[in-house]
Design a protein around this motif. Structure first.
Motif, PDB file in Angstrom:
ATOM      1  N   GLY A  34       0.830  -1.213   0.000  1.00  0.00           N
ATOM      2  CA  GLY A  34       0.000   0.000   0.000  1.00  0.00           C
ATOM      3  C   GLY A  34       0.858   1.254   0.000  1.00  0.00           C
ATOM      4  O   GLY A  34       1.814   1.348   0.771  1.00  0.00           O
ATOM      5  N   TYR A  35       0.523   2.194  -0.876  1.00  0.00           N
ATOM      6  CA  TYR A  35       1.185   3.517  -0.872  1.00  0.00           C
ATOM      7  C   TYR A  35       0.359   4.432   0.019  1.00  0.00           C
ATOM      8  O   TYR A  35      -0.855   4.547  -0.141  1.00  0.00           O
ATOM      9  N   ARG A  36       1.013   5.073   0.985  1.00  0.00           N
ATOM     10  CA  ARG A  36       0.255   5.858   1.962  1.00  0.00           C
ATOM     11  C   ARG A  36       0.635   7.341   1.964  1.00  0.00           C
ATOM     12  O   ARG A  36       0.380   8.045   2.927  1.00  0.00           O
ATOM     13  N   GLY A  37       1.246   7.803   0.884  1.00  0.00           N
ATOM     14  CA  GLY A  37       1.775   9.162   0.888  1.00  0.00           C
ATOM     15  C   GLY A  37       0.900  10.219   0.236  1.00  0.00           C
ATOM     16  O   GLY A  37       1.316  11.370   0.103  1.00  0.00           O
ATOM     17  N   LEU A  38      -0.324   9.836  -0.137  1.00  0.00           N
ATOM     18  CA  LEU A  38      -1.167  10.774  -0.913  1.00  0.00           C
ATOM     19  C   LEU A  38      -1.349  12.129  -0.220  1.00  0.00           C
ATOM     20  O   LEU A  38      -1.289  13.173  -0.872  1.00  0.00           O
ATOM     21  N   ALA A  39      -1.552  12.097   1.100  1.00  0.00           N
ATOM     22  CA  ALA A  39      -1.840  13.344   1.842  1.00  0.00           C
ATOM     23  C   ALA A  39      -0.602  14.216   2.004  1.00  0.00           C
ATOM     24  O   ALA A  39      -0.722  15.393   2.334  1.00  0.00           O
ATOM     25  N   ASP A  40       0.582  13.637   1.789  1.00  0.00           N
ATOM     26  CA  ASP A  40       1.822  14.405   1.985  1.00  0.00           C
ATOM     27  C   ASP A  40       2.252  15.165   0.733  1.00  0.00           C
ATOM     28  O   ASP A  40       3.166  15.983   0.782  1.00  0.00           O
ATOM     29  N   LEU A  41       1.599  14.857  -0.387  1.00  0.00           N
ATOM     30  CA  LEU A  41       2.018  15.490  -1.641  1.00  0.00           C
ATOM     31  C   LEU A  41       1.559  16.944  -1.687  1.00  0.00           C
ATOM     32  O   LEU A  41       0.405  17.245  -1.371  1.00  0.00           O
ATOM     33  N   PRO A  42       2.431  17.853  -2.099  1.00  0.00           N
ATOM     34  CA  PRO A  42       1.998  19.240  -2.278  1.00  0.00           C
ATOM     35  C   PRO A  42       1.100  19.347  -3.503  1.00  0.00           C
ATOM     36  O   PRO A  42       1.083  18.445  -4.343  1.00  0.00           O
ATOM     37  N   PRO A  43       0.351  20.464  -3.622  1.00  0.00           N
ATOM     38  CA  PRO A  43      -0.426  20.668  -4.848  1.00  0.00           C
ATOM     39  C   PRO A  43       0.510  20.713  -6.043  1.00  0.00           C
ATOM     40  O   PRO A  43       1.567  21.336  -5.979  1.00  0.00           O
TER      41      PRO A  43
ATOM     42  N   GLN B 181       9.644   7.315  -7.005  1.00  0.00           N
ATOM     43  CA  GLN B 181      10.483   6.130  -6.806  1.00  0.00           C
ATOM     44  C   GLN B 181       9.609   4.888  -6.573  1.00  0.00           C
ATOM     45  O   GLN B 181       9.855   3.822  -7.140  1.00  0.00           O
ATOM     46  N   THR B 182       8.561   5.059  -5.764  1.00  0.00           N
ATOM     47  CA  THR B 182       7.652   3.934  -5.482  1.00  0.00           C
ATOM     48  C   THR B 182       7.030   3.420  -6.772  1.00  0.00           C
ATOM     49  O   THR B 182       6.968   2.209  -7.013  1.00  0.00           O
ATOM     50  N   LEU B 183       6.572   4.337  -7.620  1.00  0.00           N
ATOM     51  CA  LEU B 183       5.929   3.930  -8.875  1.00  0.00           C
ATOM     52  C   LEU B 183       6.948   3.342  -9.856  1.00  0.00           C
ATOM     53  O   LEU B 183       6.657   2.361 -10.545  1.00  0.00           O
ATOM     54  N   ALA B 184       8.138   3.928  -9.884  1.00  0.00           N
ATOM     55  CA  ALA B 184       9.168   3.435 -10.811  1.00  0.00           C
ATOM     56  C   ALA B 184       9.546   1.991 -10.475  1.00  0.00           C
ATOM     57  O   ALA B 184       9.836   1.189 -11.364  1.00  0.00           O
ATOM     58  N   GLN B 185       9.546   1.663  -9.180  1.00  0.00           N
ATOM     59  CA  GLN B 185       9.976   0.316  -8.756  1.00  0.00           C
ATOM     60  C   GLN B 185       8.853  -0.718  -8.848  1.00  0.00           C
ATOM     61  O   GLN B 185       9.089  -1.903  -8.670  1.00  0.00           O
ATOM     62  N   ALA B 186       7.612  -0.241  -9.085  1.00  0.00           N
ATOM     63  CA  ALA B 186       6.474  -1.168  -9.148  1.00  0.00           C
ATOM     64  C   ALA B 186       6.373  -1.787 -10.536  1.00  0.00           C
ATOM     65  O   ALA B 186       6.639  -1.135 -11.544  1.00  0.00           O
ATOM     66  N   ASP B 187       5.968  -3.056 -10.569  1.00  0.00           N
ATOM     67  CA  ASP B 187       5.671  -3.690 -11.852  1.00  0.00           C
ATOM     68  C   ASP B 187       4.299  -3.275 -12.352  1.00  0.00           C
ATOM     69  O   ASP B 187       4.019  -3.306 -13.554  1.00  0.00           O
ATOM     70  N   ALA B 188       3.404  -2.969 -11.413  1.00  0.00           N
ATOM     71  CA  ALA B 188       2.015  -2.638 -11.772  1.00  0.00           C
ATOM     72  C   ALA B 188       1.372  -1.904 -10.607  1.00  0.00           C
ATOM     73  O   ALA B 188       1.932  -1.843  -9.502  1.00  0.00           O
TER      74      ALA B 188
ATOM     75  N   ASP C 265      10.475  19.626 -11.599  1.00  0.00           N
ATOM     76  CA  ASP C 265      11.698  18.872 -11.826  1.00  0.00           C
ATOM     77  C   ASP C 265      12.656  18.953 -10.640  1.00  0.00           C
ATOM     78  O   ASP C 265      12.442  18.316  -9.630  1.00  0.00           O
ATOM     79  N   ALA C 266      13.679  19.752 -10.757  1.00  0.00           N
ATOM     80  CA  ALA C 266      14.748  19.763  -9.751  1.00  0.00           C
ATOM     81  C   ALA C 266      14.222  20.102  -8.351  1.00  0.00           C
ATOM     82  O   ALA C 266      14.704  19.565  -7.355  1.00  0.00           O
ATOM     83  N   ALA C 267      13.217  20.965  -8.285  1.00  0.00           N
ATOM     84  CA  ALA C 267      12.755  21.426  -6.974  1.00  0.00           C
ATOM     85  C   ALA C 267      11.664  20.541  -6.384  1.00  0.00           C
ATOM     86  O   ALA C 267      11.065  20.899  -5.369  1.00  0.00           O
ATOM     87  N   ALA C 268      11.407  19.392  -6.989  1.00  0.00           N
ATOM     88  CA  ALA C 268      10.349  18.523  -6.460  1.00  0.00           C
ATOM     89  C   ALA C 268      10.691  18.089  -5.036  1.00  0.00           C
ATOM     90  O   ALA C 268      11.828  17.784  -4.714  1.00  0.00           O
ATOM     91  N   SER C 269       9.681  18.089  -4.184  1.00  0.00           N
ATOM     92  CA  SER C 269       9.908  17.816  -2.757  1.00  0.00           C
ATOM     93  C   SER C 269      10.068  16.327  -2.481  1.00  0.00           C
ATOM     94  O   SER C 269       9.822  15.481  -3.350  1.00  0.00           O
ATOM     95  N   GLU C 270      10.453  15.994  -1.263  1.00  0.00           N
ATOM     96  CA  GLU C 270      10.698  14.606  -0.866  1.00  0.00           C
ATOM     97  C   GLU C 270       9.481  13.717  -1.121  1.00  0.00           C
ATOM     98  O   GLU C 270       9.611  12.635  -1.706  1.00  0.00           O
ATOM     99  N   PRO C 271       8.255  14.123  -0.722  1.00  0.00           N
ATOM    100  CA  PRO C 271       7.107  13.251  -0.985  1.00  0.00           C
ATOM    101  C   PRO C 271       6.898  12.963  -2.471  1.00  0.00           C
ATOM    102  O   PRO C 271       6.508  11.857  -2.853  1.00  0.00           O
ATOM    103  N   VAL C 272       7.205  13.939  -3.304  1.00  0.00           N
ATOM    104  CA  VAL C 272       7.057  13.738  -4.754  1.00  0.00           C
ATOM    105  C   VAL C 272       8.117  12.759  -5.245  1.00  0.00           C
ATOM    106  O   VAL C 272       7.823  11.826  -6.013  1.00  0.00           O
ATOM    107  N   ARG C 273       9.344  12.943  -4.760  1.00  0.00           N
ATOM    108  CA  ARG C 273      10.420  12.023  -5.180  1.00  0.00           C
ATOM    109  C   ARG C 273      10.130  10.605  -4.701  1.00  0.00           C
ATOM    110  O   ARG C 273      10.359   9.631  -5.414  1.00  0.00           O
TER     111      ARG C 273
END
Ligand SMILES: Cc1cc2nc3c(=O)[nH]c(=O)nc-3n(C[C@H](O)[C@H](O)[C@H](O)COP(=O)(O)O)c2cc1C
Length: 179
Positions: free
Chosen positions: A38-47, A66-73, A54-62
């Motif tokens: 389960g991914y539980r970070g939805l509420a931590d993402l900024p608008p 990363q979570t999505l990149a490592q997922a097969d589906a 890009d470069a200035a993306a915050s930790e929750p966005v990164r």
């Protein structure tokens, strides 16, 4: 560790959420070669803001990327709000339109309500536009309207459990066929 790594996203921030229970049930019901996390970070993402995409993306966005990149589906289970996709879920998707983690990624879109239709269709349209692969046979509607959000009860319901297990197997098969 299973051969297929699936990330589950609940489109609702409610602490006691039927869509959350569906994702938790999927975690418990995953067949032996599948791990659902389960991914539980939805509420931590900024608008979402393209100026800081890009470069200035915050930790929750990164972390999301990363979570999505490592997922097969992905499995997404989301409520419908005013005939639309909840803003928090759309916000998360907006953060990965440009970075591209969902491109060619198989996604199952679960619907926990027989009444809701617009949000499901809108989500499928958005994901398709983002070049994700919506796996139709893994995208199930569960008749959970009015049910209490309890993952254990869902997992113990033979029809619900079977539908979730079959959907996860279809999703894993879609991953395998693309390897
Ligand atoms: C602001 C708001 C708007 C809603 N709009 C709809 C809607 O348009 N169609 C629908 O079928 N349900 C609608 N609902 C009901 C939710 O989809 C339903 O309560 C769902 O089970 C919530 O999921 P959750 O338990 O995972 O939070 C709405 C609920 C809220 C709070």
């Amino acid at each position: 560790m299973g051969r297929f790594r699936i990330v589950g996203i609940n489109g609702s921030l409610r602490r006691v959420s039927i869509n959350g229970a569906v994702i938790d049930a999927a975690v418990d019901l995953a067949p032996g070669d599948v791990v659902v996390e389960g991914y539980r970070g939805l509420a931590d993402l900024p608008p979402f803001n393209p100026d800081i995409e890009d470069a200035a993306a915050s930790e929750p966005v990164r972390s999301l990327r990363q979570t999505l990149a490592q997922a097969d589906a992905l499995v997404i289970s989301s409520p419908e709000y005013a005939h639309g996709v909840p803003g928090v879920l759309k916000n998360a998707l907006d953060w990965v339109v440009g970075s591209g983690e969902l491109i060619d990624k198989p996604v199952a879109v679960f619907n926990a309500s027989t009444r809701a239709r617009h949000a499901w269709e809108s989500l499928v349209e958005t994901l398709t536009t983002m070049s994700a692969v919506v796996v139709r046979e893994a995208s199930i509607t569960l008749p959970l309207d009015g049910r209490r959000p309890d993952a254990a009860a869902l997992a113990a319901d033979a029809a619900v459990a079977d539908a979730i297990r079959t959907a996860l197997a279809s999703l894993a098969a879609a991953v395998a066929s693309r390897r």
